[in-house]
Every structure is written in structure tokens, then in C-alpha cells.
Design an enzyme around this catalytic site. Structure first.
Site, short mmCIF file in Angstrom:
data_model
loop_
_atom_site.label_atom_id
_atom_site.label_comp_id
_atom_site.label_asym_id
_atom_site.label_seq_id
_atom_site.Cartn_x
_atom_site.Cartn_y
_atom_site.Cartn_z
CB ILE A 6 32.66 23.65 -1.04
CG1 ILE A 6 33.33 23.37 -2.38
CG2 ILE A 6 31.67 24.78 -1.12
CD1 ILE A 6 32.38 22.85 -3.44
CB SER A 7 37.85 25.81 -1.56
OG SER A 7 38.50 25.05 -0.58
CE LYS A 8 36.08 33.25 -1.32
NZ LYS A 8 36.08 34.68 -0.99
N PRO A 9 35.16 28.90 -5.49
CG PRO A 9 33.38 28.43 -6.94
CD PRO A 9 33.70 28.99 -5.56
CG PHE A 152 41.49 26.76 3.24
CD1 PHE A 152 41.06 25.83 2.31
CD2 PHE A 152 42.05 27.94 2.79
CE1 PHE A 152 41.18 26.08 0.95
CE2 PHE A 152 42.19 28.20 1.44
CZ PHE A 152 41.74 27.25 0.51
#
Length: 161
Positions: A6-9, A152
């Protein structure tokens, strides 16, 4: 799960801020490539009238649909398919955002980006490192801007059932 991250917020926030920078109205149609668990799609749903989100891994597709339904998100259409092809049925898009990076921006994405639209995606830069790329579609063509380095998962073609 399924070998994805999951991409960092804060990275999601940065990408989405590039999509809306300078706009006074909400986004119309948005394409997200790489739905994952549905987190970024849920945030996009607050910024756009309609989001088409494409996921290539069937189990993640099913998970994202459940997550978005569970929290009452109704303006996101999660599609099981090859995100490198975009999603032509809802094109053109005011914005396109990708949660995976490749060596180049797929031509299908550029073709589906409306004039005046923006695309934000990780992409391999001239130095060989991955950086955040922001592309504007103007009446005279595409203008590309490279931003900060990012990491990514690789952008892949095809689907995984």
C-alpha cells in the site's frame, strides 16, 4: 497481500494534491490504476464525481469492492482488468493516477486523458531511478514534470485470476 504494497499515506496525499493543484472545482472523471485494497480510491471518491479504478489481481479487486462497499463509497467503479490499457468506457478522464511504476507512461493513458487533464504516476527517470511524474494535457500536447524520487511496485500488464 498478493505481493503488493500500500502506498504511504503521505505519498498518496502528494500525488492527489498534484491532481487537484490550482483547481477550484472538484474533479469529474478520474482513472486510478492499481486499486489494491481500495484506500486511495476511497480518498479519490472525496475529490471526484466518479472514479474508475482498475485492479489486475482478482483477489485484490474483490477485496477493494468489499472495502469500498463497507464504508459506503458509491462513486467508485472497481474494474478487474489490465490497468496498462486504462479503461476506455469512462474516458476521457480529468485525472489519472497510478499506484505502480514502469519505464514509460502507457500510451493508452495519454490517449484517455482529457485536454486540461493531469496524470500523476511513478516512472523511471533518465537516471534510472523511479520518480513521481506529473503530466498535463494541453491543447498543444503533453507537458511532463518530474518530481521527487519514489518507490512503487512494478507496473505489469495482464491479469491474475
Amino acid at each position: 497481500g498478493w505481493g503488493q504494497t500500500i502506498s504511504k499515506p503521505n505519498v498518496v496525499a502528494r500525488m492527489l494534491s498534484l491532481l487537484v493543484q490550482g483547481r477550484t472545482q472538484p474533479l469529474g472523471r478520474v482513472l486510478e490504476v492499481g486499486t489494491g485494497c481500495g484506500y486511495q480510491a476511497a480518498v479519490l471518491a472525496q475529490l471526484a464525481r466518479h472514479v474508475s479504478s482498475v485492479e489486475r489481481i482478482q483477489d485484490l479487486y474483490a477485496m477493494a469492492k468489499r472495502h469500498l462497499a463497507d464504508v459506503g463509497v458509491r462513486n467508485v467503479n472497481v474494474v478487474f482488468g489490465d490497468g496498462m490499457r486504462g479503461y476506455r468506457p469512462s474516458a476521457p478522464y480529468d485525472a489519472i493516477v497510478a499506484a505502480a511504476g514502469g519505464d514509460a507512461i502507457p500510451q493508452a493513458w495519454l490517449e484517455q486523458l482529457a485536454v486540461g487533464g493531469r496524470l500523476v504516476a511513478p516512472c523511471t527517470s533518465a537516471s534510472g531511478a523511479q520518480s513521481l511524474v506529473w503530466i498535463e494535457h494541453t491543447v498543444t500536447g503533453f507537458v511532463r514534470h518530474e518530481r521527487e524520487p519514489v518507490q512503487f511496485v512494478p507496473l505489469k500488464s495482464g491479469v491474475v485470476s
